[in-house]
Design a protein around this motif. Sequence first.
Motif, short mmCIF file in Angstrom:
data_model
loop_
_atom_site.label_atom_id
_atom_site.label_comp_id
_atom_site.label_asym_id
_atom_site.label_seq_id
_atom_site.Cartn_x
_atom_site.Cartn_y
_atom_site.Cartn_z
N THR A 52 0.82 -1.21 0.00
CA THR A 52 0.00 0.00 0.00
C THR A 52 0.86 1.27 0.00
O THR A 52 0.68 2.16 -0.80
CB THR A 52 -0.96 0.00 1.21
N GLY A 53 1.85 1.30 0.91
CA GLY A 53 2.70 2.49 1.02
C GLY A 53 3.45 2.79 -0.27
O GLY A 53 3.41 3.90 -0.80
N MET A 54 4.04 1.71 -0.81
CA MET A 54 4.85 1.89 -2.01
C MET A 54 4.03 2.38 -3.18
O MET A 54 4.40 3.31 -3.89
CB MET A 54 5.49 0.55 -2.39
N VAL A 55 2.89 1.75 -3.39
CA VAL A 55 2.06 2.08 -4.56
C VAL A 55 1.59 3.52 -4.48
O VAL A 55 1.71 4.27 -5.43
CB VAL A 55 0.85 1.11 -4.63
N SER A 56 1.13 3.94 -3.28
CA SER A 56 0.59 5.31 -3.19
C SER A 56 1.70 6.33 -3.42
O SER A 56 1.50 7.34 -4.07
CB SER A 56 -0.11 5.52 -1.86
N SER A 57 2.96 6.04 -2.94
CA SER A 57 4.02 7.04 -3.13
C SER A 57 4.45 7.17 -4.60
O SER A 57 4.91 8.20 -5.02
CB SER A 57 5.21 6.71 -2.23
N TYR A 58 4.30 6.11 -5.40
CA TYR A 58 4.71 6.18 -6.79
C TYR A 58 3.62 6.61 -7.76
O TYR A 58 3.88 7.24 -8.76
CB TYR A 58 5.28 4.81 -7.23
N PHE A 59 2.42 6.19 -7.48
CA PHE A 59 1.41 6.34 -8.53
C PHE A 59 0.29 7.34 -8.24
O PHE A 59 -0.60 7.47 -9.03
CB PHE A 59 0.78 4.96 -8.84
N ASN A 60 0.38 8.08 -7.10
CA ASN A 60 -0.76 8.96 -6.83
C ASN A 60 -0.77 10.21 -7.72
O ASN A 60 -1.75 10.92 -7.77
CB ASN A 60 -0.83 9.35 -5.35
N LEU A 61 0.33 10.44 -8.40
CA LEU A 61 0.33 11.61 -9.29
C LEU A 61 0.11 11.22 -10.76
O LEU A 61 0.28 12.02 -11.66
CB LEU A 61 1.70 12.34 -9.17
N SER A 62 -0.27 10.00 -10.98
CA SER A 62 -0.29 9.50 -12.35
C SER A 62 -1.58 9.78 -13.12
O SER A 62 -1.75 9.29 -14.22
CB SER A 62 -0.04 7.99 -12.34
N SER A 63 -2.45 10.56 -12.57
CA SER A 63 -3.78 10.71 -13.15
C SER A 63 -3.77 11.28 -14.58
O SER A 63 -4.53 10.86 -15.42
CB SER A 63 -4.64 11.59 -12.25
N THR A 64 -2.89 12.18 -14.84
CA THR A 64 -2.93 12.80 -16.17
C THR A 64 -1.84 12.27 -17.09
O THR A 64 -1.63 12.76 -18.20
CB THR A 64 -2.73 14.33 -16.04
N ASP A 65 -1.13 11.27 -16.58
CA ASP A 65 -0.02 10.75 -17.36
C ASP A 65 -0.48 10.06 -18.64
O ASP A 65 -1.52 9.41 -18.68
CB ASP A 65 0.78 9.72 -16.53
N SER A 66 0.38 10.14 -19.64
CA SER A 66 0.13 9.37 -20.87
C SER A 66 0.59 7.94 -20.64
O SER A 66 1.22 7.64 -19.61
CB SER A 66 0.96 9.99 -22.00
N ASP A 67 0.32 7.05 -21.57
CA ASP A 67 0.72 5.65 -21.43
C ASP A 67 2.24 5.53 -21.32
O ASP A 67 2.76 4.74 -20.54
CB ASP A 67 0.24 4.84 -22.64
N GLU A 68 2.99 6.38 -22.11
CA GLU A 68 4.45 6.32 -22.06
C GLU A 68 4.95 6.71 -20.67
O GLU A 68 5.83 6.07 -20.10
CB GLU A 68 5.09 7.29 -23.09
N ASN A 71 4.34 4.00 -18.32
CA ASN A 71 5.28 2.90 -18.47
C ASN A 71 6.63 3.23 -17.85
O ASN A 71 7.25 2.38 -17.20
CB ASN A 71 5.49 2.58 -19.97
N LEU A 72 7.07 4.51 -18.04
CA LEU A 72 8.34 4.94 -17.45
C LEU A 72 8.28 4.87 -15.93
O LEU A 72 9.18 4.37 -15.24
CB LEU A 72 8.66 6.38 -17.89
N ARG A 73 7.19 5.38 -15.41
CA ARG A 73 7.01 5.39 -13.96
C ARG A 73 6.99 3.93 -13.43
O ARG A 73 7.53 3.63 -12.36
CB ARG A 73 5.68 6.07 -13.62
N ALA A 74 6.39 3.07 -14.24
CA ALA A 74 6.31 1.66 -13.83
C ALA A 74 7.69 1.06 -13.75
O ALA A 74 8.03 0.36 -12.78
CB ALA A 74 5.46 0.90 -14.84
N LYS A 75 8.52 1.33 -14.74
CA LYS A 75 9.89 0.80 -14.75
C LYS A 75 10.65 1.31 -13.54
O LYS A 75 11.34 0.57 -12.84
CB LYS A 75 10.62 1.24 -16.04
N ASP A 76 10.49 2.61 -13.33
CA ASP A 76 11.15 3.27 -12.20
C ASP A 76 10.73 2.60 -10.88
O ASP A 76 11.55 2.30 -10.01
CB ASP A 76 10.74 4.75 -12.22
N PHE A 77 9.42 2.36 -10.79
CA PHE A 77 8.86 1.76 -9.56
C PHE A 77 9.44 0.38 -9.31
O PHE A 77 9.89 0.06 -8.21
CB PHE A 77 7.32 1.70 -9.71
#
Length: 485
Positions: A52-68, A71-77
């Motif tokens: 829970t902690g990890m996911v919220s810190s990485y992906f809570n800003l992803s709302s307006t992100d494009s697919d690319e 994907n980058l954020r996913a790799k980083d995560f």
Amino acid sequence: MTVGKSTITKRWVLNTLGVIIVVLLGVVAVAMMLFKEQYYESVRLTMNSRATGMVSSYFNLSSTDSDEAFNLRAKDFVESFNDKNIMEVWVIDRYGNVVVSSSGFSVANEEYPDYYEAKTAENGKANWIGRTSSGEHIMSLTFMLNGAHGQQQGAVRYIISLQDLDAQLWTVFCLLLFLCLVIIAFVTISGMFFIRSIVYPVKRINETALRITNGDWSARIEGQKYDDEIGQLSTTINNMAHEINETDRMKNEFLSTISHELRTPLTAIKGWGETLLDTPAKDEALQEKGLEVIINESARLSDLVDELLDFSRMESGNMTMRFDRFDLLQTLKEVVMTFKERSLRETIDLESTIPQISVQMYGDENRIKQVFFNVLDNAFKYTDAGGCVYVKATAEKKNTVEITVTDTGCGIAPEDLPHVTEKFYKANTAVRGSGIGLAVVSEIVEKHEGKLEIQSEPGKGTTVQLIFPVEAIQEDDGGQTPKGE
Ligand code: ADP
């Protein structure tokens, strides 16, 4: 009849051991289920809290992100994921494709049903336990990643192997099973010892009882170690065999005594009958003597038959009593009177002290007469000529009368004394008698709620004491009958 395989052992195996085994296996099964539940639950909670902690810190800003960008954020995560050694993590895009996995292996053939479940779940999470395409047992947890407007942008899936946990559970299961086996072995060994301590003595008892049934009344159960129920049963059977043996011995003695008792008068009757047949009619003296003997011996036979009939009625519980009021001492006096002639004939002195009072008793007068007759008959039978028989009645207590018959006869040995009121018991085989007189006396006295006691000294004489409950005692003239009345 043979002693079959011990059914006690079978019953014990079925009822006790069987139940213990079923219960133990049930306990192990329930314990294993609870352990497994508990283990899996703790893994699930750990995974949940870490993820829970990890996911919220990485992906809570992803709302307006494009697919690319996603994907980058996913790799980083995934790259910065620290628990790679204990968990695997996948990031899945909004189309359901695995964008990146921490193991780096292909996930093409893998199933992830938790992802589809999480998509429709209210909290956007789903858990799954299953097997990978390579057969590995895993637990997975999928988190849906939502954009600012609530739209699903992808998912993170955590996967943890359950192999180590399953190995631990298997060890616990083996330990519990071993514990069960130890318990079952212990119960079986102690049970077998216990059963042996029952089955073997019971077999021995059964064998001895069979021998007794087949007529070997000398058979006894030996070697009983414990004073428990089985020990008591052995003692009871031994006592029973002893009693049967004694009764059989007494029955045989009784038969020979009775045969003798019957034959003696019959021989006399037959002998005198033949003599009279050959005697000339003129010899009146001889005829008179012969007829007298025949009458006396017939009377004796008749008495013996009466005694036997009484005894047989007593044994079958059919001894009838006709209770009425009568004067006890009057009855005693009448019986004493009938012995007068015998006392003169046998030169045995008969004396009595019977108070001149009226004693009302409620009972069967004829039976009471029989009691007095039997006791006096014994006193005369066992006293030699020149001896003395003394009858005494006292009414010192309000509701009882005591009657004693004392003789100066041969007496009874101390070892015989407790048995003389038993049926067929004869302490003195030299004197004629069936051995049932005192047994009948004892039964009649008991039926009248009276008491019978016998004191005796061998060579000196015997005193038979009879105590009867009475209804009323009235003074007649206060005097006592003179000696020798
Ligand atoms: P029995 O017909 O043999 O006399 P009883 O039952 O009347 O049988 O008596 C049992 C035994 O008790 C007798 O065999 C005898 O040995 C003993 N007994 C009874 N009364 C007397 C007595 N007055 N004196 C000595 N022995 C007696």
